[in-house]
Scaffold this motif. Structure first.
Motif, PDB file in Angstrom:
ATOM      1  N   LEU A  38      -7.966  -6.991  -4.182  1.00  0.00           N
ATOM      2  CA  LEU A  38      -7.332  -6.391  -2.627  1.00  0.00           C
ATOM      3  C   LEU A  38      -8.599  -5.528  -1.953  1.00  0.00           C
ATOM      4  O   LEU A  38      -9.028  -4.751  -2.506  1.00  0.00           O
ATOM      5  CB  LEU A  38      -6.221  -5.369  -2.803  1.00  0.00           C
TER       6      LEU A  38
ATOM      7  N   GLU B  51      -2.858 -13.280  -6.920  1.00  0.00           N
ATOM      8  CA  GLU B  51      -3.823 -12.741  -5.871  1.00  0.00           C
ATOM      9  C   GLU B  51      -4.929 -12.205  -6.651  1.00  0.00           C
ATOM     10  O   GLU B  51      -4.798 -11.871  -7.779  1.00  0.00           O
ATOM     11  CB  GLU B  51      -3.153 -11.621  -4.953  1.00  0.00           C
TER      12      GLU B  51
ATOM     13  N   THR C 244      -6.814 -10.475   0.794  1.00  0.00           N
ATOM     14  CA  THR C 244      -6.943 -10.723  -0.677  1.00  0.00           C
ATOM     15  C   THR C 244      -6.997 -12.339  -0.646  1.00  0.00           C
ATOM     16  O   THR C 244      -6.258 -13.127   0.214  1.00  0.00           O
ATOM     17  CB  THR C 244      -5.627 -10.417  -1.389  1.00  0.00           C
TER      18      THR C 244
ATOM     19  N   TYR D  79      -5.362  -4.166   3.724  1.00  0.00           N
ATOM     20  CA  TYR D  79      -6.144  -4.950   2.801  1.00  0.00           C
ATOM     21  C   TYR D  79      -6.068  -6.555   2.970  1.00  0.00           C
ATOM     22  O   TYR D  79      -5.068  -6.956   3.903  1.00  0.00           O
ATOM     23  CB  TYR D  79      -5.675  -4.729   1.421  1.00  0.00           C
TER      24      TYR D  79
ATOM     25  N   ASN E  65       0.726  -1.134   0.208  1.00  0.00           N
ATOM     26  CA  ASN E  65      -0.130   0.057  -0.131  1.00  0.00           C
ATOM     27  C   ASN E  65       0.846   1.223  -0.155  1.00  0.00           C
ATOM     28  O   ASN E  65       1.724   1.412   0.815  1.00  0.00           O
ATOM     29  CB  ASN E  65      -0.922  -0.128   1.362  1.00  0.00           C
TER      30      ASN E  65
END
Length: 404
Positions: A337, A334, A325, A323, A286
């Motif tokens: 998110l 992935e 996932t 987040y 992030n």
């Protein structure tokens, strides 16, 4: 029984077979800073069913602590360290096999207690060695519970109904996660070392202590295997990664172990039989997350993993990156998110369709569909939820009786 150095029983718990009633599946949510546990539906809208006070003896415990300088020093150290300025009253919790009680580890009180779900009173109390209790695990038959005593580098194994100690063993520095494997034959403990100092720079890694996985025979508590993940990570070419193994998830056949490590936004795949690291997955950062390691809670960048019952999907809580996932286990790709506020744990819903995370920063629990990777439900809970566990309790239960 009177208090002993490593354990105590307050009163006799219900004998096996007593109070047998129709049971229903629920989820326990431990509200660490509240000293409460919410009971919620195990799927669907996660509706809250009731709440339990797990520190009914708070006044008595505080009197003990404040009249003992050593206990007080550790109590305040927990508050300023892993508690982020708060007391840690709930870490982990499970139900007894008959569903009559919740067994809870309480870090700031350095103990494990059994709380009667009908009355809210304590059945028994076990005082762990040292000054802090931590993660637990329940055996597949539901009869034993293992608890990490993080300041004494010990794991205690208790009879979940009576609180009597069945055995113990030494682990590495700061034992953390516990997992029973092979139908309860073995018990794995992951020690994470010292996570409460500001000595977080890579060149200071040596100050973190002896971090290792200790595997014992769950019947004799004899050590059968020690795994130094430092050697395995180095052999894979990831000398940069910490060897402090945090939350883990085994495949259904227990052939592969997935685990998070300190300071890393991702996870590691380990082949149990081959005894080697086989893949490492880095997950997105992030951009709003501080890159200062000392800003991350207890050395965690990501903390919380679970696996779908079919073993095809992993759910990862990106704690400091806000987040969660769902990751395809075959490709390690992935999904979306899902924004979450300091997600701290991940487990599986009762029907196996969803990953359930605790949002410790939002005082909420959220379900994410394994198939789509999308959020499907959120419910508000108490202050700073962490561990979430499936449990079975009496049908019709809505909380301890006000008459008791």
């Amino acid at each position: 029984m009177l208090l002993a150095a490593a354990g105590t029983t307050l009163a006799s718990a219900a004998a096996p077979g007593e109070g047998d009633a129709e049971l229903r599946e629920v989820m326990f949510v431990g509200n660490n800073w509240d000293g409460t546990a919410d009971v919620v539906e195990p799927g669907g809208d996660l509706a809250r069913i009731g709440r339990i006070n797990v520190i009914p003896d708070k006044a008595e415990r505080l009197r003990e602590i404040y009249t003992d300088p050593l206990k007080l020093a550790f109590f305040l150290g927990i508050r300023q360290g892993p508690g982020e300025g708060h007391d840690q009253f709930v870490d982990d919790m499970y139900a007894t096999p008959d569903g009559s009680a919740m067994v809870v580890s309480r870090p700031s009180f350095a103990d494990v207690v059994s709380v009667d779900l009908a009355t809210g009173k304590l059945n028994w109390r076990f005082r762990v060695s040292g000054f802090r209790s931590d993660h637990m695990a329940v055996s597949p038959d539901g009869k034993r519970v293992a608890v990490s005593a993080s300041t004494s580098n010990t794991v205690h194994v208790l009879d979940i109904t009576t609180g009597e100690q069945r055995g113990s063993f030494r682990a590495g520095d700061k034992p953390h996660e516990n997992v029973f494997t092979d139908g309860g034959r073995y018990l794995w403990n992951m020690s994470i070392g010292e996570v409460n100092t500001d000595l977080d720079a890579p060149f200071m890694d040596w100050t973190k202590g002896d971090r290792k996985i200790t595997v014992v025979d769950a019947g004799t508590f004899e050590e059968v295997r020690v795994i130094d993940m430092r050697e395995r990570l180095d052999a894979f070419g990831r000398e940069d990664l910490s060897d402090a193994v945090r939350p883990v998830a085994f495949t259904p056949d227990e052939s592969k172990l997935y685990f998070q490590v300190s300071f890393f936004n991702g996870f590691v795949e380990y082949d149990v039989a081959a005894d080697e690291v086989t893949r490492v997955k880095e997950l997105p950062k992030n951009p709003d997350t501080s890159e200062k390691r000392t800003d991350w809670v207890n050395d965690s960048r990501h903390h919380g993993m679970s696996m779908s019952p079919d073993g095809e999907k992993l759910c990862v809580a990106g704690t400091m990156d806000d987040y969660a996932t769902v990751v395809d286990r075959r490709t390690l790709r992935e999904g979306p998110l899902v924004t979450a506020d300091k997600p701290y744990w991940a487990t599986v819903s009762g029907d196996g369709r969803s990953c359930v995370i605790s949002e410790s920063g939002a005082d909420a629990v959220t379900a994410i569909d394994f198939a789509t990777g999308r959020k499907v439900a959120t419910v508000e809970v108490g202050d700073h939820p962490q561990r979430v566990r499936l449990a079975r309790i009496p049908a019709g239960w809505t909380g301890p009786s006000a008459a008791n």
